[in-house]
Design an enzyme around this catalytic site. Structure first.
Site, mmCIF file in Angstrom:
data_model
loop_
_atom_site.group_PDB
_atom_site.id
_atom_site.type_symbol
_atom_site.label_atom_id
_atom_site.label_comp_id
_atom_site.label_asym_id
_atom_site.label_seq_id
_atom_site.Cartn_x
_atom_site.Cartn_y
_atom_site.Cartn_z
ATOM 1 N N ASP A 103 34.750 39.190 19.954
ATOM 2 C CA ASP A 103 35.718 39.345 21.105
ATOM 3 C C ASP A 103 36.908 40.090 20.340
ATOM 4 O O ASP A 103 38.143 39.695 20.907
ATOM 5 C CB ASP A 103 35.834 38.177 21.727
ATOM 6 C CG ASP A 103 35.242 38.005 22.837
ATOM 7 O OD1 ASP A 103 34.877 38.948 23.408
ATOM 8 O OD2 ASP A 103 34.612 36.690 23.069
ATOM 9 N N ASP A 163 29.146 40.609 28.407
ATOM 10 C CA ASP A 163 30.745 40.962 28.197
ATOM 11 C C ASP A 163 31.447 41.617 27.043
ATOM 12 O O ASP A 163 32.816 41.865 26.865
ATOM 13 C CB ASP A 163 31.537 39.272 27.793
ATOM 14 C CG ASP A 163 30.799 38.212 28.313
ATOM 15 O OD1 ASP A 163 29.349 38.387 28.813
ATOM 16 O OD2 ASP A 163 31.078 37.103 28.555
ATOM 17 N N SER A 351 34.054 28.031 32.858
ATOM 18 C CA SER A 351 32.573 27.489 32.949
ATOM 19 C C SER A 351 32.257 26.185 33.751
ATOM 20 O O SER A 351 32.988 25.298 33.522
ATOM 21 C CB SER A 351 32.187 27.046 31.365
ATOM 22 O OG SER A 351 30.835 26.827 31.174
HETATM 23 N N1 GLY Z 1 33.712 36.411 27.452
HETATM 24 C C1 GLY Z 1 33.391 34.925 27.934
HETATM 25 C C2 GLY Z 1 33.848 34.660 29.209
HETATM 26 O O1 GLY Z 1 34.053 35.636 30.216
HETATM 27 O O2 GLY Z 1 33.988 33.553 29.553
#
Ligand code: GLY
Length: 390
Positions: A103, A163, A351
Site C-alpha cells: 500500500d 486493491d 471489514s
Molecule cells: N485495501 C484494503 C481495503 O480496502 O480495505
C-alpha cells in the site's frame, strides 16, 4: 440497477457540490489541531476517529484530505499541517516502519506526491521515491505481480489483490521523476497479470488471486474481505473500477476501457435504489446488511477519471452516474455537523463478519478514512478540472 433506472436518479447540483466541499473544509479545519501530529484512525467508533500514530495503510488518506482542503480554501494552516505529516512519512519510510506491504501508493501518493506537486516539497519527493522502491521490492518475477501482504514468497500469500491497482500511479510518477523505466515496467506487468486473472466471466471480480510459486501459473481466486470467495466484495469491485480507469490513463490501452465498462457495469447492476452498495454486491435491496459508502465514492472517482480518457459522448454516462452517486452520498450519508462525527461520510464498512471473511471485523457502519478522502476527491473532480495526485 439498469442504466435507465440510474439515469432517473437526480444528479448533484453545482451549489450542492460547493456546500458539500465547504463543509468538508470546515470539518478538516475544525479537527486539525488534534490531527496534525497524529493521524485519524482507519475507521471511526460511534462516528468519531481516534488519534493514532502513522502506522496503518490508511494514514496517507488523512494527509490527502488536508491537501484537498488546502487546494479548495488556501488556508496556510492546512499546508503547514500537511507538511508536518510529510516529515512523518519520511521518517516512516526511512525506518521501514509499517511498510512491509503493497500500500505504498495509498500512503505516499495523497500525502507526499501531493506535497511535491502542490508545494514543491523536496522531502515529499524523496519520501515518495523511497516508497516507490519499497513497492517495486515486492514484485514477484515468477508470476509477474506485486505481492500484497506477508513475507515475500510465503505460500499462503503468493497472491495479488485487486486493491493494488490504485497503488500503481506511484510507480508511473517515479519513472517520470527519475527517468528510470523499472518502476513503470513493474506497474505494467502487475496490471497485465491482474486484469488477466481477477475479472470473472460475469464481470464480477476476485478480491485476491494466487499463483503457483514454482511456475507462476495462475492458481485460484479467493476473498479476504468479501462475504464469500465467489461473491463480489463491493470495495474490491470499486478498486477495480478506479484501478482500470488509471490503467487506461497510464498505458493508453483501449482494451482496458472495455474492462472498465464490464467491471463498472457489474457494480451498477448490483446497486440498491439509492446507488450506494451493501458491503458485498451479493446483497440486494432491503437486506439487513451494512452499506459500504466508501465503495460508492471510490467507484465515482474511477468513473470521473475514466471520462478524462473518453470522447465527450462516450464519457457522459459515467460523469452523470458519478454525479448521481454523489447526490445520494451527499443527501443520505454525508456528515452535516461537528456533533455527529469528526469525519465526512457515515455508513462505510471496513471489514464485516461473515462465515468466510478471513479478516477481523472492524469499522462496520462507520466513517472510514479512505471513504472520506475519495468522497472529497470525487466532489473536487466534479467541481473543476482537477489535476489528480494519482
Ligand atoms: N485495501 C484494503 C481495503 O480496502 O480495505
Amino acid at each position: 440497477m439498469a442504466k435507465r433506472e440510474i439515469l432517473e436518479y437526480p444528479g448533484i447540483g453545482e451549489e450542492e457540490v460547493r456546500e458539500a466541499l465547504d463543509f468538508c473544509c470546515r470539518q478538516i479545519c475544525h479537527v486539525l489541531p488534534e490531527f496534525t501530529h497524529k493521524f485519524q484512525n482507519a475507521y471511526s467508533v460511534g462516528g468519531f476517529y481516534e488519534p493514532v500514530e502513522n502506522w496503518d495503510w490508511t494514514c496517507g488518506f488523512w494527509t490527502g484530505e488536508i491537501w484537498l482542503a488546502y487546494e479548495r480554501c488556501g488556508e496556510t494552516a492546512l499546508k503547514e499541517a500537511a507538511l508536518v505529516q510529510v516529515q512523518d512519512f519520511m521518517e516512516r519510510i526511512r525506518n521501514k516502519r509499517g511498510v512491509d506491504h503493497h500500500d505504498m501508493g495509498f500512503l505516499y501518493t495523497p500525502s507526499c506526491v501531493a506535497a511535491y506537486k502542490l508545494a514543491g516539497s523536496r522531502e515529499g519527493r524523496e519520501a515518495a521515491l523511497m516508497a516507490a522502491d519499497q513497492l517495486v521490492s515486492r514484485f514477484q518475477p515468477v508470476g509477474e505481480f506485486i505481492q500484497a501482504w506477508g513475507a515475500m514468497g510465503a505460500p499462503e500469500n503468493y497472491r495479488l489483490i485487486i486493491d493494488c491497482l490504485p497503488n500503481l500511479p506511484l510507480l508511473y510518477w517515479a519513472s517520470r521523476e527519475t527517468g528510470n523505466p523499472l518502476y513503470r515496467d513493474t506497474a505494467e506487468k502487475h496490471i497485465r497479470t491482474t486484469v488477466a486473472n481477477v475479472v470473472r466471466e460475469d464481470d464480477s471480480t476476485w478480491h485476491t488471486f494466487y499463483f503457483d510459486k514454482e511456475t507462476g501459473a495462475p492458481d485460484h481466486g479467493a476473498t479476504c474481505q468479501g462475504y464469500r470467495d465467489g461473491s463480489a466484495w463491493a470495495r474490491g469491485q470499486a478498486w477495480g473500477i478506479y484501478g482500470m480507469a488509471l490503467a487506461c490513463r497510464y498505458t493508453g490501452r483501449r482494451e482496458y476501457v472495455a474492462l472498465f465498462e464490464r467491471v463498472a457495469g457489474y457494480f451498477l447492476n448490483h446497486l440498491p435504489g439509492d446507488l450506494v452498495p451493501y458491503w458485498d454486491l451479493e446483497f440486494t435491496e432491503g437486506e439487513e446488511q451494512p452499506r459500504d459508502s466508501s465503495a460508492a465514492s471510490i467507484a465515482a472517482c474511477g468513473m470521473l477519471e475514466m471520462c478524462r480518457h473518453l470522447a465527450p459522448g462516450e464519457g457522459a454516462f459515467w460523469r452523470e452516474t458519478a454525479s448521481r452517486i454523489l447526490k445520494s452520498l451527499y443527501d443520505n450519508y454525508a456528515v452535516r455537523d461537528f456533533e455527529t462525527s469528526n469525519g465526512l461520510v457515515l455508513h462505510s464498512t471496513y471489514s464485516c463478519r461473515s462465515p468466510y471473511n478471513t479478516c477481523s471485523p472492524a469499522g462496520v457502519d462507520e466513517c472510514n478514512l479512505w471513504g472520506d478522502y475519495f468522497y472529497m476527491e470525487a466532489l473536487t473532480r466534479l467541481s473543476r478540472d482537477w489535476e489528480p495526485y494519482w
